[in-house]
Design a protein around this motif. Sequence first.
Motif, PDB file in Angstrom:
ATOM      1  N   PRO A  88       1.539   5.324   1.622  1.00  0.00           N
ATOM      2  CA  PRO A  88       1.161   5.444   3.209  1.00  0.00           C
ATOM      3  C   PRO A  88      -0.184   5.913   3.376  1.00  0.00           C
ATOM      4  CG  PRO A  88       3.114   6.761   2.247  1.00  0.00           C
ATOM      5  CD  PRO A  88       2.381   6.119   0.840  1.00  0.00           C
ATOM      6  N   LYS A  89      -0.573   5.746   4.759  1.00  0.00           N
ATOM      7  CA  LYS A  89      -1.813   5.905   5.154  1.00  0.00           C
ATOM      8  C   LYS A  89      -2.313   7.344   4.838  1.00  0.00           C
ATOM      9  CE  LYS A  89      -2.839   2.180   7.601  1.00  0.00           C
ATOM     10  NZ  LYS A  89      -3.852   1.216   7.189  1.00  0.00           N
ATOM     11  N   GLY A  90      -3.675   7.160   4.556  1.00  0.00           N
ATOM     12  CA  GLY A  90      -4.148   8.556   3.960  1.00  0.00           C
ATOM     13  C   GLY A  90      -3.942   8.967   2.425  1.00  0.00           C
TER      14      GLY A  90
ATOM     15  N   PRO B 244       0.971  -1.273   0.024  1.00  0.00           N
ATOM     16  CA  PRO B 244       0.010  -0.061   0.198  1.00  0.00           C
ATOM     17  C   PRO B 244       1.003   1.206  -0.173  1.00  0.00           C
ATOM     18  CG  PRO B 244       0.219  -0.846   2.331  1.00  0.00           C
ATOM     19  CD  PRO B 244       1.033  -1.937   1.152  1.00  0.00           C
TER      20      PRO B 244
ATOM     21  N   GLU C 241      -9.351   1.784   2.094  1.00  0.00           N
ATOM     22  CA  GLU C 241      -8.126   2.008   2.406  1.00  0.00           C
ATOM     23  C   GLU C 241      -7.223   0.652   2.576  1.00  0.00           C
ATOM     24  OE1 GLU C 241      -5.859   3.604   6.481  1.00  0.00           O
ATOM     25  OE2 GLU C 241      -7.608   4.769   5.938  1.00  0.00           O
TER      26      GLU C 241
ATOM     27  N   TYR D 142      -1.733   9.578  -4.666  1.00  0.00           N
ATOM     28  CA  TYR D 142      -0.471   9.081  -4.004  1.00  0.00           C
ATOM     29  C   TYR D 142       0.739   9.367  -4.694  1.00  0.00           C
ATOM     30  CZ  TYR D 142      -0.406   4.723  -7.114  1.00  0.00           C
ATOM     31  OH  TYR D 142      -0.237   4.149  -8.301  1.00  0.00           O
TER      32      TYR D 142
ATOM     33  N   ASN E  95      -5.970   5.236  -1.701  1.00  0.00           N
ATOM     34  CA  ASN E  95      -7.235   4.340  -1.343  1.00  0.00           C
ATOM     35  C   ASN E  95      -7.835   4.234  -2.931  1.00  0.00           C
ATOM     36  OD1 ASN E  95      -7.025   4.967   1.197  1.00  0.00           O
ATOM     37  ND2 ASN E  95      -9.058   5.660   1.748  1.00  0.00           N
TER      38      ASN E  95
ATOM     39  N   GLU F 156      -4.781  -2.522   3.026  1.00  0.00           N
ATOM     40  CA  GLU F 156      -3.849  -3.148   3.573  1.00  0.00           C
ATOM     41  C   GLU F 156      -3.232  -4.105   2.918  1.00  0.00           C
ATOM     42  OE1 GLU F 156      -4.945  -4.069   7.784  1.00  0.00           O
ATOM     43  OE2 GLU F 156      -6.279  -2.324   7.801  1.00  0.00           O
TER      44      GLU F 156
ATOM     45  N   ARG G 114       3.663   2.135  -4.231  1.00  0.00           N
ATOM     46  CA  ARG G 114       2.289   1.329  -4.111  1.00  0.00           C
ATOM     47  C   ARG G 114       2.175   0.177  -5.227  1.00  0.00           C
ATOM     48  NH1 ARG G 114      -2.976   2.150  -6.709  1.00  0.00           N
ATOM     49  NH2 ARG G 114      -4.648   2.214  -4.880  1.00  0.00           N
TER      50      ARG G 114
END
Length: 282
Positions: A126-128, A124, A239, A260, A131, A241, A266
Amino acid sequence: MSVTTKTVLRAEEIKPRIGSRVLNTKDELLSGEIAGEIRDLLEARGVLVFPRIGFTSEEQVAFTKTLGTFAPEGDDGETITKITLDAKENPSAAEYLKGSLYWHIDGTRNDVPILASLLSCIKPSPKGTGNTGFANTYSAFEALPEDKQAEYEKYKVIHGPWQSLFYYEPEPSLAKLQGYMGIGEQVLPLVWKHKSGRKSLVIGCTAVAVEGKSPMESARIIHGLRDWATGPDFTYSHEWEIGDLVIWDNTGTMHRAESYDPTCGRMMHRTKLEGEEAFAYA
């Protein structure tokens, strides 16, 4: 005396009008015993999430084949397609995949678009970021007032992948534009009447114009419906994982990658199901 136990589909809704999580084990999914139920749920919900199922590439291909006819991609016969904006990992498609950042349906230049895509998360962002968003165009059409449904059922829309180029490069060179235009165009119904009797909107960033309407009126219809269909009632943003698998019904669901950093690594692996139904007018 042995007793044979039937595998039962275990799922829970994500949102009222879009999305379900499937909670069965990897072995249950690969057995194919509940493939028909998964197909029915996919049409009903638009998007199915298999949290951290952790399929290998071979298992993802095998699972895809339980659901329908496997659709190979590319000239090299690869069974898994790498989905990334990193040009070092995917040099042939990184530029074209920029269009995936905007709402679209795959295959609008074809008479029979693919049935569904399956995307698994290898790494993935980075968080945020990064998606994947989904919009249920069945539910969006069904929630329109009846007079609007009747109006939109009359319209035909010109679709061309070249139109999506302007979303991320407003002033392309003529040579680049002509290259994208060479992919072709298709006139499609704004409202697709499916064999099931349900109807969905055929919109997104490949929509050029509504036949018989001025540019201003075309834009009002196309972008107004996109705005409606991508509202909170009809959308789900997943989101990622590591190990997640998501399937979406390409015939009644738009999707897009959310922004992103292309250099973050990713990486998604994609398989597809062959289309089974041509675009049809209501």
